[in-house]
Write a protein that holds these residues in place. Structure first.
Motif, PDB file in Angstrom:
ATOM      1  N   ASN A 298      -2.775  19.387  -5.012  1.00  0.00           N
ATOM      2  CA  ASN A 298      -3.797  19.181  -6.041  1.00  0.00           C
ATOM      3  C   ASN A 298      -5.068  18.548  -5.478  1.00  0.00           C
ATOM      4  N   ASP A 299      -6.197  18.749  -6.215  1.00  0.00           N
ATOM      5  CA  ASP A 299      -7.443  18.103  -5.783  1.00  0.00           C
ATOM      6  C   ASP A 299      -7.487  16.644  -6.232  1.00  0.00           C
ATOM      7  N   THR A 300      -6.941  16.368  -7.428  1.00  0.00           N
ATOM      8  CA  THR A 300      -7.034  15.008  -7.972  1.00  0.00           C
ATOM      9  C   THR A 300      -5.738  14.631  -8.690  1.00  0.00           C
ATOM     10  N   PHE A 301      -5.348  13.378  -8.513  1.00  0.00           N
ATOM     11  CA  PHE A 301      -4.147  12.863  -9.176  1.00  0.00           C
ATOM     12  C   PHE A 301      -4.585  11.708 -10.085  1.00  0.00           C
ATOM     13  N   TYR A 302      -4.087  11.716 -11.318  1.00  0.00           N
ATOM     14  CA  TYR A 302      -4.477  10.688 -12.299  1.00  0.00           C
ATOM     15  C   TYR A 302      -3.249   9.846 -12.654  1.00  0.00           C
ATOM     16  N   PHE A 303      -3.459   8.545 -12.779  1.00  0.00           N
ATOM     17  CA  PHE A 303      -2.338   7.632 -13.053  1.00  0.00           C
ATOM     18  C   PHE A 303      -2.662   6.773 -14.268  1.00  0.00           C
ATOM     19  N   PRO A 304      -2.317   7.240 -15.468  1.00  0.00           N
ATOM     20  CA  PRO A 304      -2.699   6.486 -16.664  1.00  0.00           C
ATOM     21  C   PRO A 304      -1.802   5.282 -16.961  1.00  0.00           C
ATOM     22  N   GLU A 305      -0.609   5.223 -16.341  1.00  0.00           N
ATOM     23  CA  GLU A 305       0.344   4.181 -16.759  1.00  0.00           C
ATOM     24  C   GLU A 305       0.101   2.851 -16.047  1.00  0.00           C
ATOM     25  N   LEU A 306       0.441   1.768 -16.752  1.00  0.00           N
ATOM     26  CA  LEU A 306       0.229   0.424 -16.180  1.00  0.00           C
ATOM     27  C   LEU A 306       1.232   0.106 -15.077  1.00  0.00           C
ATOM     28  N   THR A 307       2.293   0.901 -14.965  1.00  0.00           N
ATOM     29  CA  THR A 307       3.304   0.649 -13.937  1.00  0.00           C
ATOM     30  C   THR A 307       2.773   1.008 -12.536  1.00  0.00           C
ATOM     31  N   THR A 308       1.666   1.734 -12.484  1.00  0.00           N
ATOM     32  CA  THR A 308       1.045   2.085 -11.193  1.00  0.00           C
ATOM     33  C   THR A 308      -0.362   1.481 -11.158  1.00  0.00           C
ATOM     34  N   THR A 309      -0.736   0.907 -10.024  1.00  0.00           N
ATOM     35  CA  THR A 309      -2.065   0.293  -9.924  1.00  0.00           C
ATOM     36  C   THR A 309      -3.135   1.340  -9.666  1.00  0.00           C
ATOM     37  N   LEU A 310      -2.767   2.410  -8.929  1.00  0.00           N
ATOM     38  CA  LEU A 310      -3.741   3.453  -8.638  1.00  0.00           C
ATOM     39  C   LEU A 310      -4.308   3.997  -9.951  1.00  0.00           C
ATOM     40  N   GLY A 311      -5.603   4.326  -9.947  1.00  0.00           N
ATOM     41  CA  GLY A 311      -6.202   4.925 -11.137  1.00  0.00           C
ATOM     42  C   GLY A 311      -6.329   6.433 -10.950  1.00  0.00           C
ATOM     43  N   ARG A 312      -6.996   6.814  -9.856  1.00  0.00           N
ATOM     44  CA  ARG A 312      -7.216   8.238  -9.568  1.00  0.00           C
ATOM     45  C   ARG A 312      -7.267   8.390  -8.059  1.00  0.00           C
ATOM     46  N   VAL A 313      -6.631   9.444  -7.560  1.00  0.00           N
ATOM     47  CA  VAL A 313      -6.631   9.713  -6.114  1.00  0.00           C
ATOM     48  C   VAL A 313      -7.183  11.120  -5.908  1.00  0.00           C
ATOM     49  N   SER A 314      -8.189  11.257  -5.041  1.00  0.00           N
ATOM     50  CA  SER A 314      -8.767  12.587  -4.795  1.00  0.00           C
ATOM     51  C   SER A 314      -8.591  12.984  -3.344  1.00  0.00           C
ATOM     52  N   ASN A 315      -8.243  14.246  -3.171  1.00  0.00           N
ATOM     53  CA  ASN A 315      -8.115  14.815  -1.832  1.00  0.00           C
ATOM     54  C   ASN A 315      -9.459  15.500  -1.521  1.00  0.00           C
ATOM     55  N   ASN A 316     -10.290  14.826  -0.742  1.00  0.00           N
ATOM     56  CA  ASN A 316     -11.697  15.237  -0.572  1.00  0.00           C
ATOM     57  C   ASN A 316     -11.876  16.676  -0.127  1.00  0.00           C
ATOM     58  N   ASN A 317     -10.981  17.136   0.727  1.00  0.00           N
ATOM     59  CA  ASN A 317     -11.100  18.472   1.285  1.00  0.00           C
ATOM     60  C   ASN A 317     -10.992  19.569   0.220  1.00  0.00           C
ATOM     61  N   LYS A 318     -10.321  19.245  -0.904  1.00  0.00           N
ATOM     62  CA  LYS A 318     -10.143  20.232  -1.977  1.00  0.00           C
ATOM     63  C   LYS A 318     -11.407  20.368  -2.831  1.00  0.00           C
ATOM     64  N   PHE A 319     -12.365  19.466  -2.620  1.00  0.00           N
ATOM     65  CA  PHE A 319     -13.631  19.548  -3.352  1.00  0.00           C
ATOM     66  C   PHE A 319     -14.589  20.474  -2.607  1.00  0.00           C
TER      67      PHE A 319
END
Ligand SMILES: Cc1cc2nc3c(=O)[nH]c(=O)nc-3n(C[C@H](O)[C@H](O)[C@H](O)COP(=O)(O)OP(=O)(O)OC[C@H]3O[C@@H](n4cnc5c(N)ncnc54)[C@H](O)[C@@H]3O)c2cc1C
Length: 459
Positions: A298-319
């Motif tokens: 995937n190009d971007t991963f979204y983490f809406p839950e409070l159990t994970t600190t990450l908010g959004r992770v992007s794989n730059n090469n996919k852009f």
């Protein structure tokens, strides 16, 4: 000669500088506090890596005239990329942008049934008309069970406060709810696409900069606006700048266009009569160069839950495959919502990297602890306007004071306290420059600002 001074070389400031300098040439001057241009939509380079300040993309629903401006007026090279986002929920990834059908996939049949029934029953429930908070609005739109299961933690994580303290604009400004369009899209099974400049989102600002430089405009970088001087009739006369060495310079101004945070500007002008500041949400950006490829495409991963600190992770090469194309491994941008005074904000880079590394494994983005070849981090203060309850009154006091000043226009995402996108920034630049060119029509400017307040940001 007195200058038309533009404060801030973000997309709004540079667009207005281009449009005004097409007519007035070197009478236009741009002041930028950073060493780089582009503001929030900048693309930076470090250690041979090229990266944006958080995940940026151009959404296909921007008005066609914005794409024409980007491609034909500015010469930005746009790539059409497949949108392949993934939302992490209850330990699994589902497609993003997500809708109710995607969410139901990760739930048990029993939970799906309970949520679906609660959604349907909610349609027939009587709700008070006067909805004031994000929480009330979500309860009205999706019902209690879906709100508690899917939205409450997300809002808390994103904004850092309880959703009962977020004004209803927090929902209106972001398209996060279920509607007919989202249902139709879900049924079609289409994944969608986005546009992205070949050389990073900052290519837009670079092309704008080239255009203003061709018009003989000076851009003074690493210089901060510190003071605005007014005459007895409340008209802007000059400004005071400060460079990093502490040197102060006064410049005479005929017109001042500010794109800096509205409350910071107010504080400079009305230091003797302070008002309550606006609330903002900051963003931590962590960049990681990993040796191993990712398990997911995937190009971007979204983490809406409070159990994970990450908010959004992007794989730059996919852009853009043209970015960081010569590096081995993967280059990731990690966004974590946080702000001054919070625990995460105070963490040092090593602690942040350790935490990100653990969470990349925990969430399944990496199979095993990744080998981190390089890393750096950036803190973005005031990245998002925070529409906490009472924001309109605070904003009203600030805006109404600034409105009294002749020759001052405050604009842009932070200059209007607007959760808005790049197309909105370009539109403001084009429209307000024409108002200035046609002779300071303050009523028209106010009318336009009212229109801009209806903007909805896309993610
Ligand atoms: C994490 C993130 C992701 C985003 N993703 C998208 C996306 O995918 N698509 C999209 O369309 N939009 C996206 N946006 C929104 C987009 O970045 C903004 O709408 C746009 O860049 C705003 O431009 P601006 O010129 O109005 O403001 P800014 O970019 O805030 O520009 C203001 C400028 O003023 C300068 N400045 C501040 N104070 C001073 C001072 N005292 N003196 C001199 N200069 C000063 C700043 O350094 C800055 O350069 C995103 C925003 C963020 C934060």
């Amino acid at each position: 000669m007195k200058k038309i001074i533009i404060i801030g070389a973000g997309i709004t400031g540079l667009t207005i500088a281009k449009e005004l300098s097409d007519k007035y040439g070197e009478s236009v001057l741009v002041i930028e506090k950073e060493a780089y241009i582009g503001g929030l939509a900048a693309t930076l380079s470090q250690d041979g890596f090229t990266f944006d300040l958080g995940s940026h993309r151009l959404h296909p629903d921007y008005p066609q005239k914005i794409f024409t401006y980007l491609k034909e007026t500015l010469g930005v090279e746009l790539l059409k990329m497949p949108r392949n986002g993934a939302l992490h929920i209850q330990g699994k990834f589902i497609r993003y942008p997500a809708n109710i059908f995607n969410f139901l996939k990760v739930m048990s049949l029993k939970k799906s049934f309970i949520l679906f029934t609660s959604y349907v029953l909610n349609l027939f429930k009587h709700h008070p008309k006067d909805v004031k908070t994000y929480e009330d609005a979500m309860l009205k739109t999706v019902g209690k069970k879906i709100y508690l299961s899917l939205y409450k933690d997300f809002a808390k994580k994103l904004w850092g406060i309880d959703p009962s303290l977020i004004a209803v604009e927090g929902m209106k400004r972001r398209n996060v709810t279920i509607n007919l369009k989202s249902i139709k899209k879900a049924l079609s099974g289409k994944t969608g696409f986005f546009f992205y400049p070949k050389h990073g989102i900052g290519e837009i600002a670079q092309k704008l900069e080239q255009a203003v430089l061709r018009n003989h405009v000076t851009i003074i970088k690493e210089a901060q606006l510190k003071k605005v001087f007014l005459d007895n009739e409340q008209k802007v006369t000059k400004i005071l700048l400060k460079d990093p060495s502490g040197k102060e310079t006064e410049i005479e101004a005929s017109t001042l266009v500010s794109t800096i945070p509205l409350d910071s500007l107010h504080q400079m002008i009305y230091a003797h009569d302070p008002v309550e500041e606006l609330d903002w949400r900051g963003l931590l950006l962590i960049y990681l160069h990993l040796k191993e490829p990712l398990d997911l495409a995937n190009d971007t991963f979204y983490f809406p839950e409070l159990t994970t600190t990450l908010g959004r992770v992007s794989n730059n090469n996919k852009f853009s495959p043209f970015l960081n194309s010569s590096i081995e491994g993967v280059f990731l941008t990690i966004e974590i919502p946080s702000g001054p005074g919070e625990k995460l904000w105070a963490m040092d880079e090593t602690q942040l990297i350790d935490m990100c590394s653990r969470e990349l494994v925990k969430t399944g983005i990496c199979k095993s602890p990744p080998t981190i070849l390089n890393h750096f981090s950036i803190k973005l203060d005031k990245a998002y306007p925070l529409y906490s309850v009472g924001w309109e009154e605070k904003l009203g006091r600030i805006y109404n004071n600034l409105k009294k000043i002749k020759g001052l226009y405050t604009l842009g995402r932070r200059g209007l306290f607007l959760h808005s996108n790049i197309d909105h920034a370009i539109l403001q630049g084009i429209e307000i420059s024409s108002i200035i060119i046609e002779g300071h029509q303050d009523d028209l400017f106010d009318k336009k600002v009212k229109e801009y307040r209806e903007f909805t940001a896309r993610d």
